[in-house]
Enzyme design. Sequence first.
Site, PDB file in Angstrom:
ATOM      1  N   HIS A  25       0.906  -1.084   0.079  1.00 19.28           N
ATOM      2  CA  HIS A  25      -0.106  -0.045   0.040  1.00 19.28           C
ATOM      3  C   HIS A  25       0.868   1.192  -0.242  1.00 19.28           C
ATOM      4  O   HIS A  25       1.936   1.248   0.255  1.00 19.28           O
ATOM      5  CB  HIS A  25      -1.018  -0.131   1.149  1.00 19.28           C
ATOM      6  CG  HIS A  25      -2.115  -1.082   1.278  1.00 19.28           C
ATOM      7  ND1 HIS A  25      -3.019  -1.135   2.318  1.00 19.28           N
ATOM      8  CD2 HIS A  25      -2.173  -2.163   0.397  1.00 19.28           C
ATOM      9  CE1 HIS A  25      -3.846  -2.128   1.696  1.00 19.28           C
ATOM     10  NE2 HIS A  25      -3.497  -2.773   0.800  1.00 19.28           N
ATOM     11  N   GLU A  84       0.952   3.639   2.006  1.00 20.62           N
ATOM     12  CA  GLU A  84       1.348   4.057   3.220  1.00 20.62           C
ATOM     13  C   GLU A  84       2.554   3.478   3.774  1.00 20.62           C
ATOM     14  O   GLU A  84       3.531   3.730   4.214  1.00 20.62           O
ATOM     15  CB  GLU A  84       0.353   3.973   4.221  1.00 20.62           C
ATOM     16  CG  GLU A  84      -0.963   4.567   4.187  1.00 20.62           C
ATOM     17  CD  GLU A  84      -1.993   3.753   3.385  1.00 20.62           C
ATOM     18  OE1 GLU A  84      -1.848   3.210   2.253  1.00 20.62           O
ATOM     19  OE2 GLU A  84      -3.055   3.676   3.956  1.00 20.62           O
ATOM     20  N   CYS A 128      -2.499  -0.754   7.554  1.00 22.16           N
ATOM     21  CA  CYS A 128      -1.736   0.516   7.530  1.00 22.16           C
ATOM     22  C   CYS A 128      -2.131   1.221   8.829  1.00 22.16           C
ATOM     23  O   CYS A 128      -1.131   1.986   9.352  1.00 22.16           O
ATOM     24  CB  CYS A 128      -1.949   1.185   6.122  1.00 22.16           C
ATOM     25  SG  CYS A 128      -1.419   0.259   4.751  1.00 22.16           S
TER      26      CYS A 128
END
Length: 163
Positions: free
Chosen positions: A71, A73, A102
């Site tokens: 992801h 993040e 996350c």
Amino acid sequence: MKQEDLDKMYIEMAEVLGQRSYATRKKVGCLVVKDTHIIAEGMNGTPKGFDNCCEYQDYAGHTYTKGEVLHAEENALAKLARSTNSSIGADLYVTLAPCFQCAKMIVACGIERVIYKEKYFGNQGIPLLREAGVEVVQIGLSEELTKHYEEGNTSYYGVLPVV
């Protein structure tokens, strides 16, 4: 510059960054900002050394995200971990609200504020962030940038404000 104006500028920069992702289903960008300095950035995509293809299709033609895709993040926080900067007290700007996994990383890294544009399916990460005392703000793109992307443009030259 007021915080609201900075928030709009950074979320638009994260949006532009996300457009560089090789993902076809959802392009997500993330910036980590501390004291008005961008200290890390990330987009959803595969780790270094992997093929840049983020999705695969099954025999019926359904598209799925590969398990190794990070992801936005995760990519930003991993870059930050390899640097000399500290995430403690920083703001995280992301175009899609953090998922639960996350959100756990964001809390563990000491991020104080999360500013996001779109809600994530299920939206389980937001309650966790709030429970941990992280300030969470949803913000939209400016009308100008929204129109720019709706017209099919991918370049941001002449659209983003200069600071």
